[in-house]
Design a protein around this motif. Structure first.
Motif, short mmCIF file in Angstrom:
data_model
loop_
_atom_site.label_atom_id
_atom_site.label_comp_id
_atom_site.label_asym_id
_atom_site.label_seq_id
_atom_site.Cartn_x
_atom_site.Cartn_y
_atom_site.Cartn_z
N SER A 1 -1.60 31.48 21.96
CA SER A 1 -1.53 32.67 22.82
C SER A 1 -2.42 33.80 22.32
O SER A 1 -2.77 34.70 23.09
CB SER A 1 -0.08 33.16 22.90
N ASN A 2 -2.82 33.76 21.04
CA ASN A 2 -3.66 34.83 20.50
C ASN A 2 -5.14 34.61 20.75
O ASN A 2 -5.98 35.38 20.28
CB ASN A 2 -3.40 35.00 19.00
N GLY A 3 -5.46 33.55 21.49
CA GLY A 3 -6.86 33.28 21.82
C GLY A 3 -7.60 32.45 20.80
O GLY A 3 -8.76 32.07 21.03
N GLY A 4 -6.98 32.13 19.67
CA GLY A 4 -7.66 31.37 18.63
C GLY A 4 -7.65 29.87 18.91
O GLY A 4 -6.81 29.35 19.66
N ASP A 5 -8.59 29.19 18.29
CA ASP A 5 -8.70 27.73 18.43
C ASP A 5 -7.57 27.06 17.64
O ASP A 5 -7.46 27.27 16.43
CB ASP A 5 -10.06 27.28 17.91
N PRO A 6 -6.73 26.23 18.28
CA PRO A 6 -5.65 25.55 17.55
C PRO A 6 -6.16 24.69 16.39
O PRO A 6 -5.44 24.47 15.42
CB PRO A 6 -4.99 24.69 18.63
N ALA A 7 -7.39 24.22 16.50
CA ALA A 7 -7.94 23.39 15.42
C ALA A 7 -8.09 24.18 14.13
O ALA A 7 -8.14 23.60 13.04
CB ALA A 7 -9.29 22.81 15.84
N GLU A 8 -8.15 25.51 14.23
CA GLU A 8 -8.29 26.34 13.04
C GLU A 8 -6.94 26.68 12.42
O GLU A 8 -6.88 27.10 11.27
CB GLU A 8 -9.03 27.64 13.40
N SER A 9 -5.86 26.52 13.18
CA SER A 9 -4.54 26.93 12.69
C SER A 9 -3.59 25.76 12.45
O SER A 9 -2.49 25.95 11.93
CB SER A 9 -3.90 27.91 13.68
N ILE A 10 -3.99 24.55 12.84
CA ILE A 10 -3.14 23.36 12.67
C ILE A 10 -3.88 22.38 11.77
O ILE A 10 -5.02 22.00 12.04
CB ILE A 10 -2.83 22.71 14.03
N SER A 11 -3.22 21.97 10.70
CA SER A 11 -3.89 21.09 9.74
C SER A 11 -3.78 19.62 10.13
O SER A 11 -4.67 18.82 9.78
CB SER A 11 -3.30 21.29 8.34
N GLN A 12 -2.72 19.24 10.87
CA GLN A 12 -2.53 17.83 11.15
C GLN A 12 -1.52 17.64 12.27
O GLN A 12 -0.61 18.46 12.45
CB GLN A 12 -2.05 17.11 9.88
N LEU A 13 -1.67 16.55 13.02
CA LEU A 13 -0.71 16.16 14.06
C LEU A 13 -0.20 14.76 13.72
O LEU A 13 -1.00 13.82 13.61
CB LEU A 13 -1.37 16.18 15.44
N ASN A 14 1.11 14.61 13.55
CA ASN A 14 1.72 13.31 13.25
C ASN A 14 2.59 12.89 14.43
O ASN A 14 3.43 13.68 14.89
CB ASN A 14 2.59 13.39 12.00
N SER A 15 2.41 11.67 14.92
CA SER A 15 3.19 11.24 16.08
C SER A 15 3.82 9.87 15.86
O SER A 15 3.32 9.06 15.07
CB SER A 15 2.32 11.20 17.34
N GLU A 16 4.93 9.64 16.58
CA GLU A 16 5.62 8.35 16.55
C GLU A 16 6.05 8.01 17.97
O GLU A 16 6.67 8.83 18.65
CB GLU A 16 6.84 8.40 15.63
N TRP A 17 5.74 6.79 18.40
CA TRP A 17 6.02 6.35 19.77
C TRP A 17 6.75 5.02 19.74
O TRP A 17 6.35 4.09 19.03
CB TRP A 17 4.71 6.20 20.55
N ILE A 18 7.82 4.92 20.51
CA ILE A 18 8.57 3.67 20.66
C ILE A 18 8.15 3.03 21.97
O ILE A 18 8.09 3.70 23.01
CB ILE A 18 10.09 3.91 20.67
N PHE A 19 7.85 1.74 21.94
CA PHE A 19 7.38 1.05 23.14
C PHE A 19 8.08 -0.29 23.29
O PHE A 19 8.82 -0.75 22.42
CB PHE A 19 5.86 0.87 23.10
#
Length: 561
Positions: A501-519
């Motif tokens: 919301s502050n206009g900044g690039d999320p890539a600069e404020s988030i170090s990593q995305l971890n996901s888990e999916w059940i299929f």
């Protein structure tokens, strides 16, 4: 003593004592690289551990149906040795107490009740309650229990060639039950598309591959139609489809994701494959049944993969639906069809012509392929045991299919700069997987003093739904379970939009995305250990660039006497 141990292991190099005091056996790993550096032949090591466990299955009322008299039949999820071919060691408990008459004849169960029961096939139980009450409504708890000793076998190996042949020994005198198949991309930078199959079995990854596996050059049209019919007989079973419409009319999804469906699903898949093979084909809706027809030699011929039958006339020609309506004796010359349905009942479906209709409708499906693409360091685990979750959008039947598996995909995005930037303050992630997604969650690891982003999900990158998350110690946890369940049809991919919301690039404020999916997947379609023909083939595209940074494969199975 040291000298004795050295001599012992020189003569018995495959024995290994593991730390828990159990004896494990490891068969030597005989990995051989052929002259072509892009092809490997392996005989992987196997580690064995003897285990014992109590297996319990709660039999719910929706798994029960009244058979006759005092007898009820229950569908079982966990297959075990049964009375029909040997003698079941299972005990049926009623409110925690064993019923006193196991291995009973079915007629005795019907006539006397009083807790007589028979675990008849691996997935079928004939039983009666102790007091002749209806077990579906009497409020009592029924469990099938047995103690089982088994050998858990495990093998892990790394593939780094474009093509690999993996050979395991045959075990014709043992019962084999697959437990897990795990793939992990060890490369931290490169994707791997993989193709895993058992040697000598059909390739199920696309319609084209299926037909190439089962058809041969020079086949006549009838031979092609019979090959497609037999293929569908062998690779699916009859059970309530996961949803209505054309979801199960794509042969790739039908066989790899589900592996089950009703007669209309079988017939439509026959039509799709027959047309792909160049045959004119259509479906017939009968009075309570659906079959397929193929046109060749100037007339229509009926093929029924669901009931595993074709009918030939006196000239040896496969009859069509209209011919069968005129000559039902072609059906009734045997009392039952191959799956046990009374032939007279089937004949009545053909002769009741008032509402029988033929259709050459083209199903609304894509010519899809199933080639899992593993992102860097992805880990995928397929579990062949009873599933915890099942895709079911069919409101008419919420029971669970007897043969289906769950899997887990773990995927991490370590550099959000690699995600598509749709606005200065937005990054978009597209998750796509060839198996139907049942549940999903991910975590965003925020950098110190980073703003909490807003997160949205969409099936098409057009209409967006905001997701709520829970922030704990700079980690934002978000669940997609409700969103997946709210979708009108099966989910295979989704778009995730991350917005600051502050206009900044999320890539600069988030170090990593971890996901888990059940299929969900169809266990029959995914090659694993069995009694015979344990030779597997794996193709990796592109082949790994570095030795040891390829695909790690782990198979786990159990063996019993």
């Amino acid at each position: 003593m040291k000298k004795q141990l050295l001599l012992f292991f020189q003569f018995f190099p495959t024995l290994l004592f593991v730390s828990n005091g159990q004896l494990a056996v490891v068969y030597s790993d005989q990995s051989q690289q052929t002259e072509n550096s892009q092809r490997d032949t392996l005989q992987p090591a196997i580690q064995s551990t003897v285990k014992a466990e109590t297996i319990r299955e709660l039999i719910t009322p929706d798994a029960m149906s009244h058979e006759q008299g005092s007898c009820y039949v229950a569908r079982l999820v966990i297959p075990r040795n049964a009375d029909r071919k040997s003698k079941s060691n299972c005990v049926l408990l009623e409110d925690g107490k064993p019923l006193s008459h196991p291995h009973a004849r079915h007629q005795l169960i019907r006539e006397q009740g009083r807790g007589h029961y028979s675990h008849w096939t691996p997935t079928t139980l004939y039983f009666s309650s102790s007091d002749a009450s209806n077990p579906k409504t009497n409020g009592k708890k029924y469990e099938l229990v047995n103690q089982e000793s088994y050998t858990e076998q495990q093998s892990s190996f790394v593939l780094s060639a474009a093509q690999s042949s993996i050979q395991f020994p045959t075990v014709p005198d043992r019962q084999i039950q697959p437990l897990k198949l795990i793939w992990q991309n060890l490369d931290p930078q490169n994707k791997i598309a993989l193709h895993w199959k058992r040697k000598g079995t059909p390739d199920l990854t696309s319609q084209k591959a299926m037909l190439a596996s089962i058809l041969t050059p020079g086949m006549k049209e009838e031979e092609k139609a019979l090959a497609i019919w037999k293929f569908l007989v062998d690779w699916r079973y009859h059970f309530t489809p996961a949803e209505q419409g054309d979801e199960l009319h794509d042969p790739v999804k039908f066989l790899n994701v589900y592996g089950y469906g009703f007669c209309d699903d079988c017939a439509t898949n026959f039509v799709v494959l027959a047309r792909k093979a160049g045959l004119r084909s259509r479906v017939w809706g009968l009075s309570g049944h659906v079959v397929a027809e193929a046109f060749y030699d100037g007339k229509w011929h009926m093929f029924d993969p669901d009931h595993q039958v074709v009918y030939r006339n006196s000239r040896g020609i496969i009859a069509g639906v209209e011919e069968l309506a005129q000559h039902p004796e072609l059906i009734t010359k045997t009392p039952r069809d191959p799956i046990g349905s009374p032939s007279q009942l089937i004949a009545d479906l053909y002769t009741s012509t008032n509402n029988n209709r033929a259709s050459e409708r083209q199903p609304k499906i894509k010519d899809s392929t199933l080639t899992p693409m593993l992102e860097p360091l992805d880990r995928v685990e397929f579990r062949f045991t009873a599933p915890e979750y099942v895709h079911q959008k069919n409101a008419t039947d919420q029971s669970r299919p007897p043969i289906v598996g769950n899997g887990t995909l773990n995927r991490t995005v370590r550099q959000l700069q690699t995600l598509k930037q749709t606005a200065p303050n937005q990054r978009q992630w597209h998750l796509s997987w060839p198996y139907v997604l049942l549940k999903g969650k991910f975590e965003l690891e925020l950098k110190s003093n980073a703003p909490t982003p807003s997160v949205f999900v969409s099936p098409d990158a057009k209409s967006w739904h905001k997701l709520e998350g829970v922030l704990t110690n700079q980690t934002l946890a978000i669940s997609l379970d409700q969103w997946i369940q709210s979708q009108p049809t099966a989910v295979y991919d989704c778009f995730i939009r991350i917005e600051n919301s502050n206009g900044g690039d999320p890539a600069e404020s988030i170090s990593q995305l971890n996901s888990e999916w059940i299929f969900q997947f169809a266990p029959r379609a995914l090659a694993h250990l069995q009694k015979t023909n344990n030779q597997f083939e794996m193709k990796l595209t592109p082949p790994p660039q570095k030795k040891g940074k390829g695909l790690e494969v782990q198979l786990v199975w159990k063996e019993t006497e």
